[in-house]
Write a protein that holds these residues in place. Structure first.
Motif, mmCIF file in Angstrom:
data_model
loop_
_atom_site.group_PDB
_atom_site.id
_atom_site.type_symbol
_atom_site.label_atom_id
_atom_site.label_comp_id
_atom_site.label_asym_id
_atom_site.label_seq_id
_atom_site.Cartn_x
_atom_site.Cartn_y
_atom_site.Cartn_z
ATOM 1 N N LYS A 1 0.800 -1.222 0.000
ATOM 2 C CA LYS A 1 0.000 0.000 0.000
ATOM 3 C C LYS A 1 0.833 1.272 0.000
ATOM 4 O O LYS A 1 0.297 2.362 -0.190
ATOM 5 C CB LYS A 1 -0.935 0.009 1.210
ATOM 6 C CG LYS A 1 -1.986 -1.085 1.187
ATOM 7 C CD LYS A 1 -2.904 -0.984 2.401
ATOM 8 C CE LYS A 1 -3.979 -2.059 2.373
ATOM 9 N NZ LYS A 1 -4.862 -1.965 3.574
ATOM 10 N N ALA A 2 2.141 1.160 0.255
ATOM 11 C CA ALA A 2 2.972 2.356 0.335
ATOM 12 C C ALA A 2 4.390 2.056 -0.131
ATOM 13 O O ALA A 2 4.888 0.939 0.049
ATOM 14 C CB ALA A 2 2.993 2.908 1.752
ATOM 15 N N MET B 1 -0.541 7.278 9.439
ATOM 16 C CA MET B 1 -1.223 6.926 8.197
ATOM 17 C C MET B 1 -2.052 5.646 8.306
ATOM 18 O O MET B 1 -2.631 5.199 7.317
ATOM 19 C CB MET B 1 -0.180 6.787 7.078
ATOM 20 C CG MET B 1 0.642 8.044 6.836
ATOM 21 S SD MET B 1 2.032 7.771 5.704
ATOM 22 C CE MET B 1 1.149 7.602 4.142
ATOM 23 N N ASN B 2 -2.081 5.047 9.495
ATOM 24 C CA ASN B 2 -2.811 3.791 9.715
ATOM 25 C C ASN B 2 -2.349 2.683 8.772
ATOM 26 O O ASN B 2 -3.152 1.951 8.189
ATOM 27 C CB ASN B 2 -4.322 4.026 9.570
ATOM 28 C CG ASN B 2 -4.877 4.942 10.648
ATOM 29 O OD1 ASN B 2 -4.553 4.789 11.820
ATOM 30 N ND2 ASN B 2 -5.687 5.909 10.239
ATOM 31 N N THR C 1 6.687 6.107 13.095
ATOM 32 C CA THR C 1 5.811 7.203 13.504
ATOM 33 C C THR C 1 4.897 7.610 12.353
ATOM 34 O O THR C 1 3.700 7.837 12.541
ATOM 35 C CB THR C 1 6.649 8.399 13.972
ATOM 36 O OG1 THR C 1 7.564 7.982 14.990
ATOM 37 C CG2 THR C 1 5.760 9.503 14.516
ATOM 38 N N ALA C 2 5.471 7.695 11.153
ATOM 39 C CA ALA C 2 4.682 8.060 9.974
ATOM 40 C C ALA C 2 3.592 7.035 9.698
ATOM 41 O O ALA C 2 2.438 7.398 9.403
ATOM 42 C CB ALA C 2 5.597 8.192 8.760
ATOM 43 N N LEU D 1 3.564 16.118 7.053
ATOM 44 C CA LEU D 1 2.424 15.705 6.224
ATOM 45 C C LEU D 1 2.099 16.906 5.346
ATOM 46 O O LEU D 1 1.296 17.772 5.715
ATOM 47 C CB LEU D 1 1.234 15.306 7.100
ATOM 48 C CG LEU D 1 1.496 14.142 8.075
ATOM 49 C CD1 LEU D 1 0.332 13.984 9.047
ATOM 50 C CD2 LEU D 1 1.742 12.845 7.315
ATOM 51 N N PRO D 2 2.760 17.018 4.180
ATOM 52 C CA PRO D 2 2.699 18.239 3.371
ATOM 53 C C PRO D 2 1.299 18.635 2.931
ATOM 54 O O PRO D 2 0.985 19.827 2.841
ATOM 55 C CB PRO D 2 3.580 17.924 2.161
ATOM 56 C CG PRO D 2 4.311 16.694 2.477
ATOM 57 C CD PRO D 2 3.577 15.981 3.552
#
Length: 218
Positions: A4-5, A158-159, A153-154, A72-73
């Motif tokens: 997913k990322a 972002m779950n 942490t990120a 988180l831009p």
């Protein structure tokens, strides 16, 4: 598994000599347009990153300063994840004529061969700080702060779970990043220790290797 990322390093990974090609950026955007997330995990300071790569603001998340700063831009949120560099450390390194000396919000960076001096100063001051290498670069950070810490942490924000992430890099400081990801990948110009720790090693270098990776995943 359907990941997913994509969590990617900047210099030497998506960037060649500090710049991201149009081809590489198009591949990254294509990944994002499929509904997947883009996470940039870099040792650079955020202001410096935006100077050389303003398109970074289109990423879903940025972990800057080698894990010390989360951004988180899209919503304009930034969070310091460690302690700011103490003045005593900055002043001591200046007195020892450590140059270059770059100070961020949560990081100090210099270059080899100043690592010996840096280690001596940290020990003399009794600070709970550590050093991390990225080829010729030397980064000073609070103990426990690295790309693993920043990315964890990120992902919480972002779950996402680590198993859902593809992590790609090229330098020694990317080792914690790759160990965390569900799929660990090195571009072809990566240092040997990173290649040895990777599930996949791309046949191409830098941005071309990331394009190769995205094409393989999609």
């Amino acid at each position: 598994m359907s990941y997913k990322a994509l969590a990617t390093d900047y210099d030497g990974t998506i960037a060649t000599e500090g710049k991201v090609s149009e081809t590489t950026y198009s591949a990254l955007k294509h990944w994002q347009q499929t509904g997947r997330s883009l996470i940039l995990v870099t040792g650079r300071r955020l202001d410096n990153l935006y100077d050389v790569f303003p398109q970074a603001k289109s990423f879903d998340c940025i972990v800057a300063e080698n894990g010390a700063l989360l951004s988180l831009p899209i919503i304009g949120e930034e969070k310091l994840l460690g302690s700011p560099p103490p003045n005593s450390l900055i002043e001591a390194l200046q007195q020892r004529q450590v140059e270059p000396l770059r100070v961020g919000r949560g990081i100090i960076s210099t270059e080899i061969p100043h690592d010996t001096t840096v280690i001596e100063v940290i020990k003399e001051l009794g600070l709970a700080w550590q050093i991390s290498y990225n080829k010729g670069a030397v980064m000073l950070l609070p103990e426990g702060v690295d790309k693993d810490f920043g990315l964890r942490t990120a992902l919480n924000e972002m779950n996402l779970s680590p198993d859902e992430v593809v992590a790609v890099g090229d330098g020694e400081n990317d080792l914690p990043l790759l160990k965390l990801g569900g799929l660990s990948v090195s571009v072809n110009n990566a240092v040997p220790v990173l290649k040895e720790a990777s599930d996949w090693v791309m046949t191409k270098s830098c941005g071309d290797g990331v394009v190769e990776l995205i094409e393989k995943l999609l």
